[in-house]
Write a protein that holds these residues in place. Sequence first.
Motif, short mmCIF file in Angstrom:
data_model
loop_
_atom_site.label_atom_id
_atom_site.label_comp_id
_atom_site.label_asym_id
_atom_site.label_seq_id
_atom_site.Cartn_x
_atom_site.Cartn_y
_atom_site.Cartn_z
N PHE A 351 0.84 -1.21 0.00
CA PHE A 351 0.00 0.00 0.00
C PHE A 351 0.87 1.25 0.00
O PHE A 351 0.57 2.23 -0.70
CB PHE A 351 -0.92 0.01 1.23
CG PHE A 351 -2.22 -0.71 1.04
CD1 PHE A 351 -3.14 -0.28 0.11
CD2 PHE A 351 -2.52 -1.83 1.81
CE1 PHE A 351 -4.34 -0.94 -0.06
CE2 PHE A 351 -3.72 -2.50 1.64
CZ PHE A 351 -4.64 -2.06 0.70
N PHE A 352 1.93 1.24 0.79
CA PHE A 352 2.80 2.42 0.86
C PHE A 352 3.45 2.69 -0.49
O PHE A 352 3.47 3.84 -0.97
CB PHE A 352 3.87 2.22 1.93
CG PHE A 352 4.86 3.34 1.98
CD1 PHE A 352 4.54 4.55 2.56
CD2 PHE A 352 6.13 3.19 1.42
CE1 PHE A 352 5.46 5.60 2.59
CE2 PHE A 352 7.05 4.22 1.45
CZ PHE A 352 6.71 5.43 2.04
N ILE A 353 3.99 1.66 -1.12
CA ILE A 353 4.65 1.85 -2.41
C ILE A 353 3.65 2.37 -3.44
O ILE A 353 3.95 3.30 -4.21
CB ILE A 353 5.28 0.53 -2.88
CG1 ILE A 353 6.45 0.15 -1.96
CG2 ILE A 353 5.76 0.63 -4.33
CD1 ILE A 353 7.05 -1.21 -2.23
N ALA A 354 2.44 1.78 -3.47
CA ALA A 354 1.43 2.21 -4.43
C ALA A 354 1.04 3.67 -4.23
O ALA A 354 0.76 4.39 -5.20
CB ALA A 354 0.20 1.32 -4.32
N SER A 355 1.06 4.14 -2.98
CA SER A 355 0.63 5.51 -2.70
C SER A 355 1.64 6.56 -3.15
O SER A 355 1.32 7.74 -3.21
CB SER A 355 0.40 5.68 -1.19
OG SER A 355 1.63 5.71 -0.48
N ARG A 356 2.85 6.14 -3.49
CA ARG A 356 3.89 7.11 -3.87
C ARG A 356 3.89 7.44 -5.35
O ARG A 356 4.62 8.32 -5.79
CB ARG A 356 5.29 6.57 -3.48
CG ARG A 356 5.44 6.04 -2.08
CD ARG A 356 4.83 6.96 -1.04
NE ARG A 356 5.51 8.25 -0.96
CZ ARG A 356 5.01 9.32 -0.35
NH1 ARG A 356 3.82 9.26 0.19
NH2 ARG A 356 5.70 10.44 -0.31
N TYR A 357 3.08 6.78 -6.14
CA TYR A 357 3.11 6.96 -7.60
C TYR A 357 1.72 7.20 -8.17
O TYR A 357 1.04 6.26 -8.55
CB TYR A 357 3.75 5.73 -8.26
CG TYR A 357 5.15 5.47 -7.81
CD1 TYR A 357 6.22 6.19 -8.34
CD2 TYR A 357 5.42 4.53 -6.82
CE1 TYR A 357 7.51 5.96 -7.90
CE2 TYR A 357 6.72 4.30 -6.39
CZ TYR A 357 7.75 5.01 -6.93
OH TYR A 357 9.05 4.80 -6.50
N PRO A 358 1.29 8.46 -8.26
CA PRO A 358 1.92 9.67 -7.71
C PRO A 358 1.51 9.88 -6.25
O PRO A 358 0.57 9.25 -5.78
CB PRO A 358 1.36 10.78 -8.60
CG PRO A 358 0.00 10.28 -8.96
CD PRO A 358 0.11 8.79 -9.08
N ALA A 359 2.21 10.79 -5.61
CA ALA A 359 1.99 11.00 -4.18
C ALA A 359 1.23 12.29 -3.93
O ALA A 359 1.28 13.23 -4.72
CB ALA A 359 3.33 11.06 -3.46
N VAL A 360 0.49 12.31 -2.81
CA VAL A 360 -0.05 13.56 -2.29
C VAL A 360 0.90 14.01 -1.19
O VAL A 360 1.20 13.25 -0.27
CB VAL A 360 -1.47 13.38 -1.72
CG1 VAL A 360 -2.00 14.71 -1.20
CG2 VAL A 360 -2.40 12.81 -2.77
N THR A 361 1.41 15.23 -1.30
CA THR A 361 2.46 15.73 -0.42
C THR A 361 2.04 17.06 0.20
O THR A 361 1.03 17.66 -0.22
CB THR A 361 3.76 15.93 -1.20
OG1 THR A 361 3.55 17.00 -2.14
CG2 THR A 361 4.15 14.66 -1.97
N PRO A 362 2.79 17.57 1.17
CA PRO A 362 2.49 18.90 1.70
C PRO A 362 2.52 19.98 0.62
O PRO A 362 1.85 21.01 0.75
CB PRO A 362 3.60 19.13 2.74
CG PRO A 362 4.02 17.77 3.15
CD PRO A 362 3.88 16.91 1.94
N GLU A 363 3.29 19.74 -0.43
CA GLU A 363 3.42 20.73 -1.49
C GLU A 363 2.20 20.79 -2.41
O GLU A 363 1.90 21.84 -2.97
CB GLU A 363 4.67 20.46 -2.32
CG GLU A 363 5.99 20.76 -1.62
CD GLU A 363 6.30 19.79 -0.48
OE1 GLU A 363 5.95 18.59 -0.62
OE2 GLU A 363 6.86 20.23 0.54
N ASN A 364 1.49 19.68 -2.59
CA ASN A 364 0.36 19.71 -3.52
C ASN A 364 -0.98 19.41 -2.86
O ASN A 364 -2.00 19.27 -3.53
CB ASN A 364 0.58 18.73 -4.69
CG ASN A 364 0.63 17.27 -4.25
OD1 ASN A 364 0.29 16.91 -3.13
ND2 ASN A 364 1.08 16.40 -5.15
N VAL A 365 -1.00 19.30 -1.52
CA VAL A 365 -2.23 18.94 -0.83
C VAL A 365 -3.33 19.98 -1.02
O VAL A 365 -4.53 19.66 -0.99
CB VAL A 365 -1.95 18.71 0.68
CG1 VAL A 365 -1.62 20.02 1.39
CG2 VAL A 365 -3.14 18.02 1.36
#
Length: 385
Positions: A351-365
């Motif tokens: 689940f963690f790996i899948a969530s990184r591509y693409p990711a929701v980050t503090p920069e684009n939240v």
Amino acid sequence: MTGNDVVLALVVVTALGFDFTNGFHDTGNAMATSIVTGALPPRVAVGVSAVLNLVGAFLSTAVAATIASGLVESQSVTLTVVVAGLTGSILWNLATWYLGIPSSSSHALIGGVVGATVAAAGTSAVKWHGLVAKVIVPAALSPVIAGSVAALGTYLVYRLTRGVAEGPRTRGFRSGQVGSACMVSLAHGTNDAQKTMGVITLALIADGRLGGGAKAPVWVIASCALAIALGTYIGGWRVIRALGKGLVEIEPPQGMASESASAAVILCSADFGYSLSTTHVATGSILGSGIGRRGAVVRWNIARRMVVAWLLTLPAAALVGALAYWTARGIGGTVGVVSVFTVLVVASVAFFIASRYPAVTPENVNAAWTGSVVPVPPPSDKVAP
């Protein structure tokens, strides 16, 4: 170290793992509106929330007592049951977090434990009256109550400040949001961290290391407080985005009203020992803030999807908990429990790996909502994995 010691250690590790997922899954309950209105920068918001979750975990143990002795017969619970139940709850938490759906970590935990208990000892091992009175009824009422309070609060703040210029009003309510968001974080720690304390205490009772009806030991309280605080600091950006951007276009007065309503309802429930879903409360409050402001955009299609997830949480986590128990029992002994734990770890990593591509980050939240939890960048932009 005996096989039983290994299983007990896995129970504690798995419970703290759930507490960690609870932290990042539910960060949005406290900080989504403050982040989206600009009251707090994203990283500062999750840091403040983590500290207050840590403090809140030490304020009460009423909810922990409900989980430890109010839902299932402790003599029917074994360490294998606890590991299986936690497996069901963690997998549901991770699945809904990946999809960006703010579902209830509390109900996932309760569903997983109840499902595994039923698989092990039958329906008679569940205290159905306690489950209905302290879990299901509050789950149905809490979003309605929180939404009503938030709607009234939102209407009043706009009504009372209608003569104030937009700039000073926005700045004032952003400052107010800092205080109200802190109260929600404190309330979340008071309510949610206790649920894991209750599960570990239940396991210690089942193993004979504590007497029936015993309170959570200090080391259990401290470890659960640290786990939920760390998870909160990691930040569940997918859920933060869904709550902050997906439901309602939020202005600072709405944010302060919704956060204040959430904090009041959660703190009251913790005092009475109700195992309340902070996600239900926060979502109801945000929707209420949209209803209370004339002309606000409320995305009811997103709200309906969340409600469906809420309805599925208890039975889905219970089913996975039961399957995990039957798997562990089928393999047998310590090897069975270790096998279930291994599957849980592998699934969590996936689940963690899948969530990184693409990711929701503090920069684009806070990117504009386009109907998707993951913002769609312009063709020239790159989202860091």
